[in-house]
Every structure is written in C-alpha cells, then in structure tokens.
Motif scaffolding. Structure first.
Motif, PDB file in Angstrom:
ATOM      1  N   TRP A 103      24.488  60.129  59.244  1.00  0.00           N
ATOM      2  CA  TRP A 103      25.195  58.939  58.652  1.00  0.00           C
ATOM      3  C   TRP A 103      26.781  59.024  59.021  1.00  0.00           C
ATOM      4  O   TRP A 103      27.654  58.450  58.453  1.00  0.00           O
ATOM      5  CB  TRP A 103      24.993  58.689  57.224  1.00  0.00           C
ATOM      6  CG  TRP A 103      23.860  58.563  56.647  1.00  0.00           C
ATOM      7  CD1 TRP A 103      22.597  59.649  56.376  1.00  0.00           C
ATOM      8  CD2 TRP A 103      23.028  57.204  56.765  1.00  0.00           C
ATOM      9  NE1 TRP A 103      21.689  58.918  56.026  1.00  0.00           N
ATOM     10  CE2 TRP A 103      21.582  57.592  56.368  1.00  0.00           C
ATOM     11  CE3 TRP A 103      23.291  55.938  57.130  1.00  0.00           C
ATOM     12  CZ2 TRP A 103      20.751  56.267  56.332  1.00  0.00           C
ATOM     13  CZ3 TRP A 103      22.556  54.897  57.002  1.00  0.00           C
ATOM     14  CH2 TRP A 103      21.249  55.170  56.478  1.00  0.00           C
ATOM     15  N   SER A 107      15.921  61.643  54.968  1.00  0.00           N
ATOM     16  CA  SER A 107      16.048  60.076  54.310  1.00  0.00           C
ATOM     17  C   SER A 107      15.082  59.904  53.077  1.00  0.00           C
ATOM     18  O   SER A 107      15.134  58.983  52.406  1.00  0.00           O
ATOM     19  CB  SER A 107      15.827  59.178  55.472  1.00  0.00           C
ATOM     20  OG  SER A 107      14.332  59.394  56.009  1.00  0.00           O
ATOM     21  N   GLN A 135      16.664  60.945  50.304  1.00  0.00           N
ATOM     22  CA  GLN A 135      17.507  59.692  49.791  1.00  0.00           C
ATOM     23  C   GLN A 135      16.841  58.396  49.135  1.00  0.00           C
ATOM     24  O   GLN A 135      17.323  57.805  48.071  1.00  0.00           O
ATOM     25  CB  GLN A 135      18.456  59.237  51.109  1.00  0.00           C
ATOM     26  CG  GLN A 135      19.462  60.464  51.471  1.00  0.00           C
ATOM     27  CD  GLN A 135      20.086  59.796  52.867  1.00  0.00           C
ATOM     28  OE1 GLN A 135      19.545  59.509  53.783  1.00  0.00           O
ATOM     29  NE2 GLN A 135      21.622  60.186  52.919  1.00  0.00           N
ATOM     30  N   GLU A 156      24.413  60.535  46.187  1.00  0.00           N
ATOM     31  CA  GLU A 156      24.827  61.337  47.022  1.00  0.00           C
ATOM     32  C   GLU A 156      24.770  62.889  46.995  1.00  0.00           C
ATOM     33  O   GLU A 156      25.298  63.570  47.860  1.00  0.00           O
ATOM     34  CB  GLU A 156      26.473  61.070  47.223  1.00  0.00           C
ATOM     35  CG  GLU A 156      26.608  59.854  48.554  1.00  0.00           C
ATOM     36  CD  GLU A 156      26.272  60.201  49.912  1.00  0.00           C
ATOM     37  OE1 GLU A 156      25.180  60.708  50.252  1.00  0.00           O
ATOM     38  OE2 GLU A 156      27.060  60.300  50.632  1.00  0.00           O
ATOM     39  N   TYR A 209      26.709  55.873  54.811  1.00  0.00           N
ATOM     40  CA  TYR A 209      25.799  55.892  53.807  1.00  0.00           C
ATOM     41  C   TYR A 209      26.401  56.427  52.346  1.00  0.00           C
ATOM     42  O   TYR A 209      26.389  55.605  51.265  1.00  0.00           O
ATOM     43  CB  TYR A 209      24.761  57.190  53.721  1.00  0.00           C
ATOM     44  CG  TYR A 209      23.659  57.045  52.664  1.00  0.00           C
ATOM     45  CD1 TYR A 209      22.531  56.354  52.822  1.00  0.00           C
ATOM     46  CD2 TYR A 209      23.784  57.937  51.539  1.00  0.00           C
ATOM     47  CE1 TYR A 209      21.697  56.127  51.664  1.00  0.00           C
ATOM     48  CE2 TYR A 209      22.784  57.837  50.430  1.00  0.00           C
ATOM     49  CZ  TYR A 209      21.811  56.923  50.803  1.00  0.00           C
ATOM     50  OH  TYR A 209      20.638  56.571  49.648  1.00  0.00           O
ATOM     51  N   VAL A 259      21.878  50.145  56.694  1.00  0.00           N
ATOM     52  CA  VAL A 259      21.504  51.088  56.096  1.00  0.00           C
ATOM     53  C   VAL A 259      20.180  51.048  55.493  1.00  0.00           C
ATOM     54  O   VAL A 259      19.111  52.170  55.585  1.00  0.00           O
ATOM     55  CB  VAL A 259      22.559  51.582  54.722  1.00  0.00           C
ATOM     56  CG1 VAL A 259      21.731  52.418  53.745  1.00  0.00           C
ATOM     57  CG2 VAL A 259      23.812  52.063  55.241  1.00  0.00           C
ATOM     58  N   ILE A 291      16.925  53.512  56.589  1.00  0.00           N
ATOM     59  CA  ILE A 291      16.359  54.411  55.742  1.00  0.00           C
ATOM     60  C   ILE A 291      15.096  53.805  55.128  1.00  0.00           C
ATOM     61  O   ILE A 291      14.344  54.561  54.665  1.00  0.00           O
ATOM     62  CB  ILE A 291      17.271  54.210  54.360  1.00  0.00           C
ATOM     63  CG1 ILE A 291      17.015  55.730  53.342  1.00  0.00           C
ATOM     64  CG2 ILE A 291      16.929  53.003  53.475  1.00  0.00           C
ATOM     65  CD1 ILE A 291      17.802  55.754  52.456  1.00  0.00           C
TER      66      ILE A 291
END
Length: 356
Positions: free
Chosen positions: A105, A136, A139, A151, A268, A322, A326
């Motif tokens: 990112w 990902s 995330q 994060e 990100y 994003v 993602i």
C-alpha cells in the motif's frame, strides 16, 4: 470547557476531549493524558541529563554491535519519524540496517522518501514483502471485526519483521520512531496491539491461515528479548524537534517529500483514517497528535482547536481504489460501516495476561 448539557468537555491544557476513551479530568480540568505526558517528560529530560542518557545508549549499541556488519536496525516507512530516526542514527555514527515492511500500500511519495534516504545516507535497505493475498485477507477481517484498530495488522507485522531480521543478522538493537512529544498518547481502545488479537480476529472472520504473516505474540516477544537479547529504543524522545522542524531537516538533507497528512505515506492508512476512523467511529486522531504538540510547546492550544474545526477529509479516488484492491464492493463496504462498533475487548487477546 463544557457545553450546556455538561457531557462534553475539553482539557484545559491540551485539546483532548471526551470523545477520547477513558479520559479523566482533575479539579483544574486537566486530562489524565497530560499527566502521563508530564511523567514521560521527567523520564526523558531534554536537558544535559537526557543528552548523557542518549550518549550512553548509543555507546551501548556500538559496543554490542562491534563485531557485526550492522549495530542496529531501523524500520522505515517513508514517514517523518522513521526517516528522521534513520538520519539521526547515521549522524551519531551508528551502522544501521534499514528495513521496510511492504504490505502493498505504499504511496509514490513513501517509495521516493525511502529510496532517497537510504541513498543519501549510504545505508543498506532490506525489504520484507507481505504475501498480499494473505495480508489483504487479514485487513478484510479487521474491517469485518468492526474495531478501530484496523491498522494494527500492519503495525504488528512491522515489529515482527524487524525482530526476525534482527535475529537473522545478529543485531541486538531496534531503533524505533516512537515519540510521545509528537505522536501523543493513544487511548488503548483506539490502538491496541497484540499478536493473539490478530490471530483471534483472523480465525473468526478470515479465510486464510496465518502462514507468512510475521506476527508478534507474547511468546515471540519473550523469545526475541530474553533468548536473543533484542532490545528496542527510540532516540526521538530525547530530542526537542517538532514535526515541522523534522520535515524541514529531511527535505534539506535527504530530499524528503511531504505526503500531505499524518501517516498518509500509506494509501491504506489514509483510507483507514478518513473512511473508517472518522466516517464510522467519529474518531479524529489529530486530537492526540495536536495535544502532544501543545503540551510540548510546539503549538498553541488556540491554533490546535482551530485546526480541528476542519474535519478529516477523504479522497473518493483512494477509497474506490482501496475497495477494489482489497476485494470489497461499495455495498459490502456500506454494510461494514453500519456494523455495531466494537473494541479489542470483544475478542480473545493477551490483555488479561498483560494487565496481570
């Protein structure tokens, strides 16, 4: 300062307010985070005592690394604090190995800042590349978990990558860019970091096992610190630099480029700050950072309050990019934004052990 319904309050000394979890005020209206700052101020003095302490740390790093190619390791993101830490270490005569954890990112400015810094300072760079499919998925899991710590997988992976690289190279010291005078003191419910936390969220919401993710659990920390003798330290708390002063030095010395916002070096992270923290949770982390600047005398309280009148603003193009990268549709993302808000306390973590 309170409004008419006596529920909202702003610290009389900084700009922290009752939107920050677990904030408390004394009889003078000063918040508990200001008191924590004062204790840290005493622990990291900016006078001759602090200089002597920093010199002792640097001497110890040199001594421990005298038979190695590198005497310390520094994680670099292209941001202000990590780049300045690299600059300071080199100026102090240390032999750092720069390590960048690439989670896929990076912005163009972060890439430019990293390459310029290591080239100008003559420092070797090691890249640790995340498996993007696995990362990902982690995330996505944290977004589904509906917590503000979106994060933390990156922050923890950076720590894991640094410790593993240090062990592989026989390096005993990790230099971090942590600095309470510029970063402030994060409330636990906004930014809790724990390897077991990542594991439990991924087990509940993820589709892939943690195979390549450089996690950092309590047993990992015991292994790295007690068995391998790896220690972490930050130079920045011993130095009286503001963010703006650091930026000017880096622009002049290593052709550093300002990326336009706190932690905006990562696309990100920028998405999380504006589209998750602000849009979903109403969290404005600038309050923490601006409060630190006010306490440190680098910014007036009135100026900080004026800055906060303009809310964090997102970039629709970055949001679209994003979500596409993602693997979320706009409809799925809207569902995530509407989920009930949770914190790390809603998931299995090592917090009870840490508290004990």
């Amino acid at each position: 300062m309170m409004d008419s319904d006596a529920k909202y309050q702003v610290c009389s000394r900084c700009v922290s307010d009752t939107t920050i979890p677990d904030i408390e005020f004394d009889e003078n209206g000063t918040c508990n985070f200001c008191h924590i700052h004062d204790k840290l101020d005493a622990q990291f003095p900016l006078d001759e005592r602090g200089k002597q302490k920093l010199d002792q740390i640097v001497d110890k790093i040199r001594k421990d690394g005298q038979n190695q190619k590198y005497d310390c390791i520094i994680g670099v993101s292209g941001g202000t604090d990590s780049t300045f830490s690299l600059y300071v270490a080199k100026k102090m005569g240390l032999r750092p190995l720069a390590v960048h954890f690439d989670n896929g990112w990076n912005s163009e400015s972060s890439e430019s800042n990293i390459s310029n810094a290591v080239r100008k300072l003559g420092i070797e760079l090691k890249r640790v590349n995340a498996n993007f499919e696995e990362f990902s998925d982690i995330q996505r899991s944290f977004l589904k978990a509906s917590v503000p710590d979106a994060e933390i997988p990156t922050d923890l992976a950076i720590g894991g990558a640094l410790h593993r690289t240090a062990m592989e190279n026989g390096i005993r010291w990790i230099i971090s860019g942590r600095n309470f005078r510029t970063e402030g003191i994060q409330p636990l419910k906004w930014s809790y970091m724990d390897g077991k936390y990542v594991q439990s969220v991924q087990e509940q919401y993820g589709h892939l096992p943690l195979m390549t993710y450089p996690n950092l659990t309590i047993p990992d920390m015991i292994y790295f610190s007690l068995i391998n003798g790896i220690r972490s330290v930050s130079f920045l708390p011993y130095m009286s630099y503001s963010k703006e002063e650091m930026k000017e030095i880096l622009k002049r010395e290593v052709d550093w480029i300002d990326y336009g916002g706190h932690h905006f070096e990562s696309l990100y992270t920028r998405f999380v700050i504006t589209d998750i923290l602000w849009a979903k949770f109403g969290i404005d982390k600038r309050k923490v950072q601006l409060s630190a600047a006010v306490r440190s005398g680098k910014l007036t309280r009135d100026t900080a309050l004026e800055i906060l009148k303009t809310p964090p603003s997102g970039d629709p193009e970055i949001t679209r990019m994003v979500l596409e990268k993602i693997g979320f549709t706009e409809e799925e993302f809207e569902e995530i934004l509407s989920l009930p808000q949770k914190t790390f306390l809603d998931y299995p973590t090592s917090y009870p052990l840490i508290r004990a």
